[in-house]
Design a protein around this motif. Sequence first.
Motif, PDB file in Angstrom:
ATOM      1  N   ASP A 275     -74.289 103.208   2.668  1.00  0.00           N
ATOM      2  CA  ASP A 275     -73.824 103.888   3.881  1.00  0.00           C
ATOM      3  C   ASP A 275     -73.260 105.264   3.539  1.00  0.00           C
ATOM      4  O   ASP A 275     -73.509 106.247   4.251  1.00  0.00           O
ATOM      5  CB  ASP A 275     -72.744 103.067   4.590  1.00  0.00           C
ATOM      6  CG  ASP A 275     -73.252 101.744   5.121  1.00  0.00           C
ATOM      7  OD1 ASP A 275     -74.473 101.641   5.378  1.00  0.00           O
ATOM      8  OD2 ASP A 275     -72.417 100.828   5.271  1.00  0.00           O
TER       9      ASP A 275
ATOM     10  N   LEU B  12     -64.570 106.277   5.611  1.00  0.00           N
ATOM     11  CA  LEU B  12     -65.585 105.241   5.826  1.00  0.00           C
ATOM     12  C   LEU B  12     -65.387 104.055   4.894  1.00  0.00           C
ATOM     13  O   LEU B  12     -65.571 102.906   5.287  1.00  0.00           O
ATOM     14  CB  LEU B  12     -66.990 105.836   5.642  1.00  0.00           C
ATOM     15  CG  LEU B  12     -67.445 106.813   6.726  1.00  0.00           C
ATOM     16  CD1 LEU B  12     -68.777 107.434   6.352  1.00  0.00           C
ATOM     17  CD2 LEU B  12     -67.538 106.106   8.073  1.00  0.00           C
TER      18      LEU B  12
ATOM     19  N   ALA C 203     -67.364 100.665   4.637  1.00  0.00           N
ATOM     20  CA  ALA C 203     -68.731 101.144   4.400  1.00  0.00           C
ATOM     21  C   ALA C 203     -69.161 100.819   2.973  1.00  0.00           C
ATOM     22  O   ALA C 203     -68.358 100.774   2.050  1.00  0.00           O
ATOM     23  CB  ALA C 203     -68.798 102.646   4.634  1.00  0.00           C
TER      24      ALA C 203
ATOM     25  N   SER D 169     -74.808 108.707   5.066  1.00  0.00           N
ATOM     26  CA  SER D 169     -74.056 109.440   6.082  1.00  0.00           C
ATOM     27  C   SER D 169     -73.364 110.689   5.538  1.00  0.00           C
ATOM     28  O   SER D 169     -73.167 111.658   6.272  1.00  0.00           O
ATOM     29  CB  SER D 169     -73.022 108.527   6.746  1.00  0.00           C
ATOM     30  OG  SER D 169     -72.083 108.089   5.785  1.00  0.00           O
TER      31      SER D 169
END
Length: 132
Positions: free
Chosen positions: A110, A101, A106, A114
């Motif tokens: 984030d 990510l 990201a 996540s």
Amino acid sequence: MWLAVLFLSLLCMGNGVAVYLLWRDKQRLTALYAEYAEQASAQKKALNTLNRRLETYLSGSMRMGQELDEIQQSLTPLSEKILRMEQKDPNTLSFTQAARLVGLGATTEDLKQSCGLSQSEAELLQRLHTKR
């Protein structure tokens, strides 16, 4: 007649000298042969010693090669096992997923949401995997 006797006596003396010189050369050759035989024996012993050492080194190298081959065969499947273990371990999976990510851009927020990472873990991954 006395000339013939003188001639024969000189001839005998010459033969005597020649025989002496031949005998002296034979003695020298005998001594040289003995010296040669000693040197040949010493060289043969040295060669045998070197052959034994070489055989020892070769057998050691062969054993080492076999052991290295066994180690290589045992290490080959380890990379697959590590990959499977990473996929099974949820913490490792979240770190792997978080690294992906970060590569996609990201943010730390984030990553926290996540992947379930803490703030410091997210920042660390952000610093490690951010493209420069």
